[in-house]
Motif scaffolding. Structure first.
Motif, PDB file in Angstrom:
ATOM      1  N   SER A  16       0.882  -1.092   0.006  1.00  0.00           N
ATOM      2  CA  SER A  16       0.029   0.072  -0.104  1.00  0.00           C
ATOM      3  C   SER A  16       0.753   1.305  -0.060  1.00  0.00           C
ATOM      4  O   SER A  16       0.347   2.197  -0.252  1.00  0.00           O
ATOM      5  CB  SER A  16      -0.894  -0.074   1.291  1.00  0.00           C
ATOM      6  OG  SER A  16      -0.173  -0.016   2.487  1.00  0.00           O
ATOM      7  N   ARG A  17       2.087   1.202   0.248  1.00  0.00           N
ATOM      8  CA  ARG A  17       2.969   2.500   0.369  1.00  0.00           C
ATOM      9  C   ARG A  17       4.367   1.857   0.085  1.00  0.00           C
ATOM     10  O   ARG A  17       4.751   0.981   0.085  1.00  0.00           O
ATOM     11  CB  ARG A  17       2.683   3.219   1.571  1.00  0.00           C
ATOM     12  CG  ARG A  17       3.049   2.432   2.809  1.00  0.00           C
ATOM     13  CD  ARG A  17       2.419   3.312   3.909  1.00  0.00           C
ATOM     14  NE  ARG A  17       3.063   2.571   5.329  1.00  0.00           N
ATOM     15  CZ  ARG A  17       2.130   2.296   6.211  1.00  0.00           C
ATOM     16  NH1 ARG A  17       0.877   2.672   6.118  1.00  0.00           N
ATOM     17  NH2 ARG A  17       2.340   1.554   7.386  1.00  0.00           N
ATOM     18  N   ILE A  19       8.353   0.982  -0.185  1.00  0.00           N
ATOM     19  CA  ILE A  19       9.015  -0.117  -1.123  1.00  0.00           C
ATOM     20  C   ILE A  19       8.275  -1.041  -1.648  1.00  0.00           C
ATOM     21  O   ILE A  19       8.280  -1.208  -2.977  1.00  0.00           O
ATOM     22  CB  ILE A  19      10.043  -0.614   0.000  1.00  0.00           C
ATOM     23  CG1 ILE A  19      11.179   0.484   0.308  1.00  0.00           C
ATOM     24  CG2 ILE A  19      10.482  -1.835  -0.624  1.00  0.00           C
ATOM     25  CD1 ILE A  19      12.037   0.072   1.234  1.00  0.00           C
ATOM     26  N   ASP A  64      -4.591  -9.541   6.566  1.00  0.00           N
ATOM     27  CA  ASP A  64      -3.344  -9.226   7.534  1.00  0.00           C
ATOM     28  C   ASP A  64      -2.453 -10.597   7.549  1.00  0.00           C
ATOM     29  O   ASP A  64      -3.151 -11.500   7.571  1.00  0.00           O
ATOM     30  CB  ASP A  64      -4.029  -9.302   8.927  1.00  0.00           C
ATOM     31  CG  ASP A  64      -3.288  -9.065   9.884  1.00  0.00           C
ATOM     32  OD1 ASP A  64      -1.955  -9.467  10.038  1.00  0.00           O
ATOM     33  OD2 ASP A  64      -3.765  -8.554  11.147  1.00  0.00           O
ATOM     34  N   ALA A  91       6.975  -7.708   2.141  1.00  0.00           N
ATOM     35  CA  ALA A  91       7.413  -6.309   2.644  1.00  0.00           C
ATOM     36  C   ALA A  91       6.785  -5.957   3.656  1.00  0.00           C
ATOM     37  O   ALA A  91       7.126  -4.890   4.286  1.00  0.00           O
ATOM     38  CB  ALA A  91       7.371  -5.082   1.503  1.00  0.00           C
ATOM     39  N   HIS A  95       6.183  -1.238  12.422  1.00  0.00           N
ATOM     40  CA  HIS A  95       7.320  -0.526  13.295  1.00  0.00           C
ATOM     41  C   HIS A  95       6.894   0.000  14.638  1.00  0.00           C
ATOM     42  O   HIS A  95       5.429   0.062  14.750  1.00  0.00           O
ATOM     43  CB  HIS A  95       7.598   0.729  12.655  1.00  0.00           C
ATOM     44  CG  HIS A  95       8.096   0.508  11.038  1.00  0.00           C
ATOM     45  ND1 HIS A  95       9.065   0.050  10.768  1.00  0.00           N
ATOM     46  CD2 HIS A  95       7.335   0.534   9.966  1.00  0.00           C
ATOM     47  CE1 HIS A  95       9.080  -0.329   9.478  1.00  0.00           C
ATOM     48  NE2 HIS A  95       8.025   0.184   9.170  1.00  0.00           N
ATOM     49  N   TYR A 158      11.908  -4.333  16.322  1.00  0.00           N
ATOM     50  CA  TYR A 158      12.240  -4.239  14.917  1.00  0.00           C
ATOM     51  C   TYR A 158      13.617  -4.967  14.528  1.00  0.00           C
ATOM     52  O   TYR A 158      13.629  -5.675  13.689  1.00  0.00           O
ATOM     53  CB  TYR A 158      12.306  -2.733  14.689  1.00  0.00           C
ATOM     54  CG  TYR A 158      12.296  -2.580  13.009  1.00  0.00           C
ATOM     55  CD1 TYR A 158      11.692  -2.754  12.335  1.00  0.00           C
ATOM     56  CD2 TYR A 158      13.799  -2.043  12.393  1.00  0.00           C
ATOM     57  CE1 TYR A 158      11.635  -2.173  10.742  1.00  0.00           C
ATOM     58  CE2 TYR A 158      13.830  -1.832  11.172  1.00  0.00           C
ATOM     59  CZ  TYR A 158      13.002  -1.980  10.427  1.00  0.00           C
ATOM     60  OH  TYR A 158      13.075  -1.841   8.757  1.00  0.00           O
ATOM     61  N   LYS A 162      14.078  -8.286  12.411  1.00  0.00           N
ATOM     62  CA  LYS A 162      14.593  -8.120  10.897  1.00  0.00           C
ATOM     63  C   LYS A 162      15.946  -9.032  10.874  1.00  0.00           C
ATOM     64  O   LYS A 162      16.285  -9.719   9.962  1.00  0.00           O
ATOM     65  CB  LYS A 162      15.103  -6.785  10.690  1.00  0.00           C
ATOM     66  CG  LYS A 162      13.938  -5.766  10.286  1.00  0.00           C
ATOM     67  CD  LYS A 162      13.251  -6.263   9.214  1.00  0.00           C
ATOM     68  CE  LYS A 162      12.010  -5.194   8.892  1.00  0.00           C
ATOM     69  NZ  LYS A 162      11.370  -5.562   7.600  1.00  0.00           N
TER      70      LYS A 162
HETATM   71  N1  LIG Z   1      11.603   3.000   4.806  1.00  0.00           N
HETATM   72  C1  LIG Z   1      13.107   2.524   4.906  1.00  0.00           C
HETATM   73  O1  LIG Z   1      13.960   3.273   5.111  1.00  0.00           O
HETATM   74  C2  LIG Z   1      13.230   0.874   5.261  1.00  0.00           C
HETATM   75  C3  LIG Z   1      14.660   0.626   5.690  1.00  0.00           C
HETATM   76  C4  LIG Z   1      14.802  -0.856   5.711  1.00  0.00           C
HETATM   77  C5  LIG Z   1      13.643  -1.520   5.604  1.00  0.00           C
HETATM   78  N2  LIG Z   1      12.639  -1.473   5.274  1.00  0.00           N
HETATM   79  C6  LIG Z   1      11.672  -2.245   5.142  1.00  0.00           C
HETATM   80  O2  LIG Z   1      10.969  -2.069   3.999  1.00  0.00           O
HETATM   81  C7  LIG Z   1       9.619  -2.550   4.170  1.00  0.00           C
HETATM   82  C8  LIG Z   1       8.648  -1.486   3.428  1.00  0.00           C
HETATM   83  O3  LIG Z   1       8.984  -0.164   4.110  1.00  0.00           O
HETATM   84  P1  LIG Z   1       8.385   1.198   3.833  1.00  0.00           P
HETATM   85  O4  LIG Z   1       8.908   2.131   5.020  1.00  0.00           O
HETATM   86  O5  LIG Z   1       8.342   1.344   2.511  1.00  0.00           O
HETATM   87  O6  LIG Z   1       6.748   0.941   4.447  1.00  0.00           O
HETATM   88  P2  LIG Z   1       6.167   1.022   5.649  1.00  0.00           P
HETATM   89  O7  LIG Z   1       6.869   0.244   6.601  1.00  0.00           O
HETATM   90  O8  LIG Z   1       5.648   2.325   6.108  1.00  0.00           O
HETATM   91  O9  LIG Z   1       4.758   0.145   5.164  1.00  0.00           O
HETATM   92  C9  LIG Z   1       4.534  -1.176   5.606  1.00  0.00           C
HETATM   93  C10 LIG Z   1       3.485  -1.956   4.878  1.00  0.00           C
HETATM   94  O10 LIG Z   1       3.184  -3.021   5.557  1.00  0.00           O
HETATM   95  C11 LIG Z   1       1.739  -3.114   5.562  1.00  0.00           C
HETATM   96  N3  LIG Z   1       1.354  -3.967   6.661  1.00  0.00           N
HETATM   97  C12 LIG Z   1       1.891  -3.840   8.073  1.00  0.00           C
HETATM   98  N4  LIG Z   1       1.262  -4.561   8.896  1.00  0.00           N
HETATM   99  C13 LIG Z   1       0.579  -5.586   7.888  1.00  0.00           C
HETATM  100  C14 LIG Z   1      -0.178  -6.781   8.131  1.00  0.00           C
HETATM  101  N5  LIG Z   1      -0.263  -7.207   9.355  1.00  0.00           N
HETATM  102  N6  LIG Z   1      -0.770  -7.331   7.329  1.00  0.00           N
HETATM  103  C15 LIG Z   1      -0.543  -7.008   5.862  1.00  0.00           C
HETATM  104  N7  LIG Z   1       0.180  -5.771   5.769  1.00  0.00           N
HETATM  105  C16 LIG Z   1       0.706  -5.262   6.718  1.00  0.00           C
HETATM  106  C17 LIG Z   1       1.379  -2.096   5.717  1.00  0.00           C
HETATM  107  O11 LIG Z   1      -0.119  -1.796   5.079  1.00  0.00           O
HETATM  108  C18 LIG Z   1       2.202  -1.067   4.527  1.00  0.00           C
HETATM  109  O12 LIG Z   1       1.818  -1.239   3.266  1.00  0.00           O
HETATM  110  C19 LIG Z   1       9.299  -2.873   5.423  1.00  0.00           C
HETATM  111  O13 LIG Z   1       9.482  -4.332   5.860  1.00  0.00           O
HETATM  112  C20 LIG Z   1      10.352  -2.057   6.169  1.00  0.00           C
HETATM  113  O14 LIG Z   1      10.728  -2.683   7.477  1.00  0.00           O
HETATM  114  C21 LIG Z   1      12.412   0.085   5.298  1.00  0.00           C
END
Ligand SMILES: NC(=O)c1ccc[n+]([C@@H]2O[C@H](COP(=O)([O-])OP(=O)(O)OC[C@H]3O[C@@H](n4cnc5c(N)ncnc54)[C@H](O)[C@@H]3O)[C@@H](O)[C@H]2O)c1
Length: 256
Positions: A16-17, A19, A64, A91, A95, A158, A162
């Motif tokens: 949904s958002r 990465i 979920d 993904a 958090h 977290y 991870k």
């Molecule tokens: N943004 C960064 O700098 C960064 C860095 C390292 C790793 N990551 C990892 O990359 C991934 C995406 O991060 P981001 O910041 O782009 O997005 P985000 O973490 O803001 O979004 C998380 C996504 O997971 C979904 N989600 C959460 N709980 C859920 C559940 N129970 N069931 C189904 N979907 C669920 C949310 O709806 C959303 O689409 C995550 O795994 C995050 O930990 C992000």
């Protein structure tokens, strides 16, 4: 079997958002049919509509991933709609509300990190792998973090989730390497997403200064790395963790 990012079926959780959404867009732009999974139905529909407006094919499936029935249903829907599943990008992650020392972390917040990030990825793979084997194999990418390789203060749940996710990826890769399912992780460093947007410009600059490349990564750069891991060029890559971090984990820069 390894796919080329083209006319195949790709499932993305956390679509949904950030990465996840960028990865879904990238696969769709390359001609894949994409199944979008996340909890937020409205935002998921927006990503689906954007892909459709750009000429791509996507369906949105609010779910979920920490519920086993839900991951079985999402894969069932992918196979029912498109006949197969070639690629999955897991993904979805939870958090904490804010960084704080371990003794101040509410147990529910710790549980959520483990339940969504670790159990959710386990359940997702548990449903995805048999569907891939049924049509000759596939590729899975689990989205970990540099925080799973070098810890960050104040993020006990977290970091633990991870780091465990990388072990889970390696274990699953060993289990299915001979059956043509490649399973890798990525470890992004600081990527410009909503989370860092919310933190404000000063926080973003502070984070970027710590990166040897002196900037944040982009979601499109992460999506490109994910696509490569799923492409024929990566056919011998499984059980690995690809770091995408502008040099952050390479070491400590010397003073100029
Ligand atoms: N943004 C960064 O700098 C960064 C860095 C390292 C790793 N990551 C990892 O990359 C991934 C995406 O991060 P981001 O910041 O782009 O997005 P985000 O973490 O803001 O979004 C998380 C996504 O997971 C979904 N989600 C959460 N709980 C859920 C559940 N129970 N069931 C189904 N979907 C669920 C949310 O709806 C959303 O689409 C995550 O795994 C995050 O930990 C992000």
């Amino acid at each position: 079997m390894t796919i080329d990012g083209g006319a195949h079926v790709v499932l993305v959780t956390g679509a949904s958002r950030g990465i996840g959404a960028a990865t879904a867009r990238a696969f769709a732009a390359a001609g894949a049919s994409v199944v979008l999974v996340a909890r937020d139905a409205q935002r998921l529909a927006t990503v689906r509509d954007e892909i459709a407006a750009a000429g791509g094919t996507a369906i949105a499936l609010p779910a979920d991933v920490s519920e086993s029935g839900a991951t079985e249903a999402m894969v069932g829907r992918a196979v029912g709609e498109f006949g197969r599943l070639d690629v999955a990008v897991n993904a979805a992650a939870a958090h904490g509300s804010r960084p704080r020392p371990l003794a101040e972390v509410p147990p529910d917040e710790f549980d959520a990190a483990i339940t969504v990030t670790l159990r959710g990825t386990f359940l997702s793979m548990r449903s995805e792998i048999p569907a891939m084997i049924a049509t000759g194999g596939g590729a899975i990418v689990n989205v970990a973090s540099t925080a799973g390789l070098r810890s960050l203060a104040g993020l006990a749940g977290y970091v633990a989730a991870k780091r465990a996710l990388i072990g889970l990826t390696e274990s699953a890769a060993l289990d299915y390497a001979a059956q043509g399912v490649r399973i890798n992780a990525i470890a992004p460093g600081p990527i410009h997403t909503e989370q860092l947007d919310r933190a404000g410009a000063a926080a973003r600059e502070h984070v970027a200064r710590a990166v040897p490349a002196k900037r944040l990564g982009t979601v499109d750069e992460v999506a490109a790395a994910i696509r490569w891991l799923c492409a024929p060029e990566a056919a011998f890559v499984t059980g690995s963790t690809l770091v995408i971090d502008g040099g952050l984990l390479a070491g400590t820069p010397t003073f100029a």
